[in-house]
Design an enzyme around this catalytic site. Structure first.
Site, PDB file in Angstrom:
ATOM      1  N   GLY A   1       5.596  10.289   8.966  1.00  0.00           N
ATOM      2  CA  GLY A   1       4.569  11.272   9.322  1.00  0.00           C
ATOM      3  C   GLY A   1       3.185  10.665   9.224  1.00  0.00           C
ATOM      4  O   GLY A   1       3.031   9.493   8.871  1.00  0.00           O
TER       5      GLY A   1
ATOM      6  N   GLU B   1       3.180  -3.711  11.771  1.00  0.00           N
ATOM      7  CA  GLU B   1       4.543  -3.512  12.301  1.00  0.00           C
ATOM      8  C   GLU B   1       4.588  -3.485  13.819  1.00  0.00           C
ATOM      9  O   GLU B   1       5.591  -3.848  14.435  1.00  0.00           O
ATOM     10  CB  GLU B   1       5.131  -2.198  11.757  1.00  0.00           C
ATOM     11  CG  GLU B   1       5.488  -2.223  10.282  1.00  0.00           C
ATOM     12  CD  GLU B   1       6.875  -2.827  10.017  1.00  0.00           C
ATOM     13  OE1 GLU B   1       7.411  -3.543  10.891  1.00  0.00           O
ATOM     14  OE2 GLU B   1       7.400  -2.591   8.920  1.00  0.00           O
TER      15      GLU B   1
ATOM     16  N   SER C   1       0.815  -1.217   0.000  1.00  0.00           N
ATOM     17  CA  SER C   1       0.000   0.000   0.000  1.00  0.00           C
ATOM     18  C   SER C   1       0.849   1.268   0.000  1.00  0.00           C
ATOM     19  O   SER C   1       0.600   2.192  -0.776  1.00  0.00           O
ATOM     20  CB  SER C   1      -0.956   0.045   1.192  1.00  0.00           C
ATOM     21  OG  SER C   1      -0.861  -1.063   2.000  1.00  0.00           O
TER      22      SER C   1
ATOM     23  N   THR D   1      -2.740   7.267  13.619  1.00  0.00           N
ATOM     24  CA  THR D   1      -2.731   5.795  13.699  1.00  0.00           C
ATOM     25  C   THR D   1      -3.685   5.294  14.783  1.00  0.00           C
ATOM     26  O   THR D   1      -4.259   4.209  14.645  1.00  0.00           O
ATOM     27  CB  THR D   1      -1.297   5.271  13.908  1.00  0.00           C
ATOM     28  OG1 THR D   1      -0.412   6.021  13.090  1.00  0.00           O
ATOM     29  CG2 THR D   1      -1.182   3.817  13.518  1.00  0.00           C
TER      30      THR D   1
ATOM     31  N   LYS E   1       8.371   1.742   8.997  1.00  0.00           N
ATOM     32  CA  LYS E   1       8.335   2.155  10.403  1.00  0.00           C
ATOM     33  C   LYS E   1       8.496   0.942  11.304  1.00  0.00           C
ATOM     34  O   LYS E   1       7.567   0.152  11.456  1.00  0.00           O
ATOM     35  CB  LYS E   1       7.002   2.863  10.703  1.00  0.00           C
ATOM     36  CG  LYS E   1       6.850   4.187   9.937  1.00  0.00           C
ATOM     37  CD  LYS E   1       5.490   4.829  10.096  1.00  0.00           C
ATOM     38  CE  LYS E   1       5.427   6.158   9.350  1.00  0.00           C
ATOM     39  NZ  LYS E   1       4.082   6.716   9.289  1.00  0.00           N
TER      40      LYS E   1
ATOM     41  N   SER F   1       0.316   9.575   7.561  1.00  0.00           N
ATOM     42  CA  SER F   1       0.095   9.440   6.120  1.00  0.00           C
ATOM     43  C   SER F   1      -0.419   8.060   5.758  1.00  0.00           C
ATOM     44  O   SER F   1       0.364   7.180   5.421  1.00  0.00           O
ATOM     45  CB  SER F   1       1.425   9.686   5.403  1.00  0.00           C
ATOM     46  OG  SER F   1       2.433   8.868   5.969  1.00  0.00           O
TER      47      SER F   1
ATOM     48  N   LYS G   1       4.867   4.581  17.688  1.00  0.00           N
ATOM     49  CA  LYS G   1       3.428   4.913  17.713  1.00  0.00           C
ATOM     50  C   LYS G   1       2.580   3.701  17.347  1.00  0.00           C
ATOM     51  O   LYS G   1       1.395   3.621  17.717  1.00  0.00           O
ATOM     52  CB  LYS G   1       3.107   6.119  16.825  1.00  0.00           C
ATOM     53  CG  LYS G   1       3.467   5.998  15.340  1.00  0.00           C
ATOM     54  CD  LYS G   1       2.421   5.310  14.497  1.00  0.00           C
ATOM     55  CE  LYS G   1       2.882   5.111  13.075  1.00  0.00           C
ATOM     56  NZ  LYS G   1       2.000   4.276  12.262  1.00  0.00           N
TER      57      LYS G   1
ATOM     58  N   ARG H   1       7.312  -8.418  -5.956  1.00  0.00           N
ATOM     59  CA  ARG H   1       7.963  -9.733  -6.117  1.00  0.00           C
ATOM     60  C   ARG H   1       7.052 -10.752  -6.789  1.00  0.00           C
ATOM     61  O   ARG H   1       7.460 -11.870  -7.030  1.00  0.00           O
ATOM     62  CB  ARG H   1       8.469 -10.241  -4.773  1.00  0.00           C
ATOM     63  CG  ARG H   1       7.404 -10.364  -3.725  1.00  0.00           C
ATOM     64  CD  ARG H   1       7.981 -10.857  -2.429  1.00  0.00           C
ATOM     65  NE  ARG H   1       6.948 -10.863  -1.408  1.00  0.00           N
ATOM     66  CZ  ARG H   1       7.071 -11.403  -0.227  1.00  0.00           C
ATOM     67  NH1 ARG H   1       8.198 -11.981   0.111  1.00  0.00           N
ATOM     68  NH2 ARG H   1       6.090 -11.361   0.644  1.00  0.00           N
TER      69      ARG H   1
END
Ligand SMILES: NC(=O)C1=CN([C@@H]2O[C@H](COP(=O)(O)OP(=O)(O)OC[C@H]3O[C@@H](n4cnc5c(N)ncnc54)[C@H](OP(=O)(O)O)[C@@H]3O)[C@@H](O)[C@H]2O)C=CC1
Ligand SMILES: O=C(CO)COP(=O)(O)O
Length: 341
Positions: free
Chosen positions: A137, A282, A11, A249, A106, A139, A192, A32
């Site tokens: 940031g 993550e 994404s 988030t 991240k 986003s 975060k 891939r």
């Protein structure tokens, strides 16, 4: 116009490729899976990751890394943190001339506790690494791909490189700031995700806005506590890559971390949650890394600690919130007890 290679056709890689293509750059996107490459090149879509979005026809996808990076002035790395060393190992074998590496991922690596820029510097020889720039940031890819107003920050030890990357990405929908504090920018973006898992978990339990505001605020306190201990500028945590990214988030339905936490709060098992997501979450590995790092550095991170127990020690979601509420009473502001009135 520049030649830019984007490595990672998920994404975020695809959304960043759209920004770069909108700016007139020659963009090659590395995926891939051959069927995904064909879809991007012929249908101009990436339905699995950005459903309903039409991609600029100028974005050229390829499954060949060497072809993707050929002649590129800048390489944008956007694979999950877990895949970084593997991708960098492949990149090292095909890079022939010095490039600037931008990373937009991240995370922190469990075991080594390295930030991604440190992993890049470890894996790529100095002779082919012109500069490393972090892009971070508030986003979400879903909004960026629709050209909705978004602000991010780029950070590098090399100010000229940061400004070059600011120029590369900035446009009327995508405003890019600079900040020289690489440690703070990377740690804010990675940590975060832990708090977003917690916010989702709280929402999943049926708790309200009070609980979420508490998690965001106290979450920021522990992010800044570890971050400044590791050498970050405390002011960075009140910026886009700190509180900005934490807000988006913890409150957006687009967030994979919030959604994963939400499912956990509703009682789903972690393995089922991750299978259900089909995209990278993550915060799970970052919780492990941050928990271990905080123990090593003796930095107090109570939200991270209970999240770690929920994810890895079978602690119940409700029990986790109860534990946080019943901690020993304390001051809100660091060291306030030692201040003279
Ligand atoms: N999504 C977002 O809005 C944002 C994401 N980020 C960060 O960007 C990074 C990527 O996230 P996102 O794009 O959302 O992730 P996605 O899950 O959407 O996509 C991951 C991409 O990485 C590829 N990939 C996974 N493992 C490997 C590997 N070993 N080698 C090569 N490619 C691999 C996947 O390929 P395949 O499809 O073949 O599995 C897929 O293209 C994360 O660190 C995330 O925190 C940052 C800001 C915003
Ligand atoms: O970092 C992000 C938004 O800035 C994306 O967060 P998620 O990975 O939780 O979707």
């Amino acid at each position: 116009m520049e030649n830019v290679a984007v490595l990672g056709a998920g994404s975020w890689g695809t959304a960043l490729a759209i920004v770069l293509a909108d700016n007139g750059h020659d963009v090659r996107l590395w995926g891939r899976r051959e069927e995904q490459v064909l879809e991007i090149n012929h249908e101009h879509t990436n339905e699995r990751y950005l459903p309903g979005v039409e991609l600029p026809a100028t974005i050229k996808a390829t499954a060949e890394l060497e072809e993707c990076i050929k002649g590129a002035d800048t390489i944008v790395l956007v694979t999950p943190t877990k895949a970084m060393r593997d991708v960098l190992g492949q990149l090292k074998n095909v890079l022939t001339s010095p490039v600037t590496i931008v990373h937009a991922s991240k995370g922190i690596e469990p075991g080594t506790y390295k930030r991604i820029s440190e992993i890049i510097e470890e894996e790529l020889p100095e002779s082919i690494l012109e500069a490393v720039v972090v892009l971070s940031g508030p986003s979400h890819a879903e909004e960026v791909s629709l050209r909705q107003p978004t602000t991010v920050t780029v950070s590098s030890e090399n100010n000229n490189a940061a400004e070059k990357i600011q120029d590369l990405f900035i446009n009327q929908n995508f405003r890019v700031y600079t900040n020289p504090d690489v440690i703070g920018v990377e740690l804010g973006g990675a940590l975060k995700n832990i708090i977003a898992l917690g916010a989702g978990l709280s929402d999943g339990l049926g708790y309200g806005d009070n609980a979420k505001a508490a998690l965001i605020t106290r979450g920021l306190a522990e992010i800044a506590r570890l971050g400044t201990h590791m050498g970050a500028n405390p002011l960075t945590f009140s910026g886009l890559t700190g509180i900005g990214d934490l807000i988006v988030t913890c409150t957006s339905v687009h967030s994979r971390n919030w959604r994963a936490g939400n499912m956990l709060g509703k009682g789903m098992a972690l393995d089922d949650v991750l299978e259900n997501m089909g995209m990278v979450v993550e915060g799970v590995r970052t919780t492990q890394a941050a928990y271990e790092l905080s123990k090593r550095e003796q930095v107090e991170m109570p939200i991270t600690q209970v999240l770690y127990d929920v994810l890895f020690n079978n602690k119940g979601a409700k029990q986790a919130v109860d534990d946080l509420m019943q901690r020993t009473r304390t001051h809100e502001v660091e060291d306030v007890s030692s201040l003279k009135s």
